[in-house]
Enzyme design. Sequence first.
Site, PDB file in Angstrom:
ATOM      1  N   ASP A 325      37.500  32.586  38.095  1.00  0.00           N
ATOM      2  CA  ASP A 325      36.664  33.184  37.095  1.00  0.00           C
ATOM      3  C   ASP A 325      37.396  32.445  35.735  1.00  0.00           C
ATOM      4  OD1 ASP A 325      35.215  34.468  35.146  1.00  0.00           O
ATOM      5  OD2 ASP A 325      35.803  36.318  35.142  1.00  0.00           O
ATOM      6  N   CYS A 378      31.732  32.161  31.818  1.00  0.00           N
ATOM      7  CA  CYS A 378      30.728  32.589  30.880  1.00  0.00           C
ATOM      8  C   CYS A 378      30.456  31.350  29.914  1.00  0.00           C
ATOM      9  CB  CYS A 378      31.222  33.782  30.180  1.00  0.00           C
ATOM     10  SG  CYS A 378      32.731  33.699  29.532  1.00  0.00           S
TER      11      CYS A 378
END
Length: 442
Positions: A325, A378
């Site tokens: 991530d 993101c």
Amino acid sequence: MAEVINIRAMAAGVLAPLLRQHGSLSTHLPDALAHCPPQDRALMQQLCYGTMREMFRLQSLAAKLLKKPFKAQDMDLQALLLIGLWQLRSSRIPAHAALHETVEATHVLNKPWAKKLFNAILRRYQREHSALESQLGNDPCFTWNHPQWFIDKISHNWPEHWREILAANDQQAPLTLRANARQLTREQALANLRAESINATPCQYSKAGLTLEEPMDVSAIPGFTQGQLSVQDEAAQLAAELLAASPGERVLDACAAPGGKLCHLLEECSGLQEVIAVELEPARAQRILDNLQRLGLELECRILTADASSQDWWDGNAFDRILVDAPCSGTGVIRRHPDIKWLRKGDEIAALAQVQLNILTNLWQMLKPGGRLVYATCSIFSQENERIIERFLQQHSDARHQPIEAEWGELRPYGRQLFPQPGGHDGFYYAVLNKVTDNSTA
């Protein structure tokens, strides 16, 4: 006699450092809220988030209304002016109350000389707002409420989608929850909410997700404190399914804070051999532990405060599954963090991309042959996403890209890209890589 607190002055104190490119809403606002009367905390958040969300339009208007800009030592007044304009332009606060309280805040900031100036500027905007905004119609930063570099980059990356992306960035994100599969089904969670007259709908893509019709204090949500529900955007909930971990496997979650994807993984898959979470910053590592403890999962994961781009912490035993991530620009979650578009600079993206590639390259060495790695950000910039995967595959003959077959997002040459959706998920990117057992095989 109790001290009268001017919330506009407090909000200006939060935003002034951001105008100087110091800190963020997440670093400055919590302390202000702690000193804010409980009945005024919602207004404080509204003023700060609303002003940051409309920052580029408000800055254009302020420049139009001021004969000369404020000096560097008066950034609190600049912040206060933006707050005043936001109230008159975008809030439901009665105009007379917004104007009076904003003008009075100049005294609280120990700059009473600005009172007449603020009164004149804000009243002028009241009278001439249509004409003023019409004069700014050719300014892209006013029209799209984003910095020029962002507009240029996003229109280049996504020529068919950039207008929708920019518009979605300026909307408030919904409150989306994840049902804890160890405690209840999503249907049971929805029924529990309905029993308390809380309206929610199932997410379209995540099997565990549900979105509230109206946001609310999470502590008041039935089952939240008991660990039945967690706050997590639908896009972030897709990671656990893509990782596809099985009992008996060894799993690594790198750059794991705040731990939402990690907790979801543990909720969905019990019986894993070992789960390790790596996070560089101690304070953020503590947030992972806090989330695990609320869900009663702290004994099923080992948290290491370490750098995912190094191997100092690794014991040499390879992992079956790795979630990367990666730290990124955060440009897919601007709705939740509107200060990103003000604080982030275009020349930072290349440096971030190099960090992402370094982390991915380092962690690849820790993956077993036959193992799976999920790369996630993101971000909505291809430089941080599919182009990272393309560069990585060119450098590693034992890596194979696995196309993601799904109904969500847009299929790319490498991975899938999600864009922020009004009332739906955030912007996100995922790619899946498999490590082949024999470099000669496809």
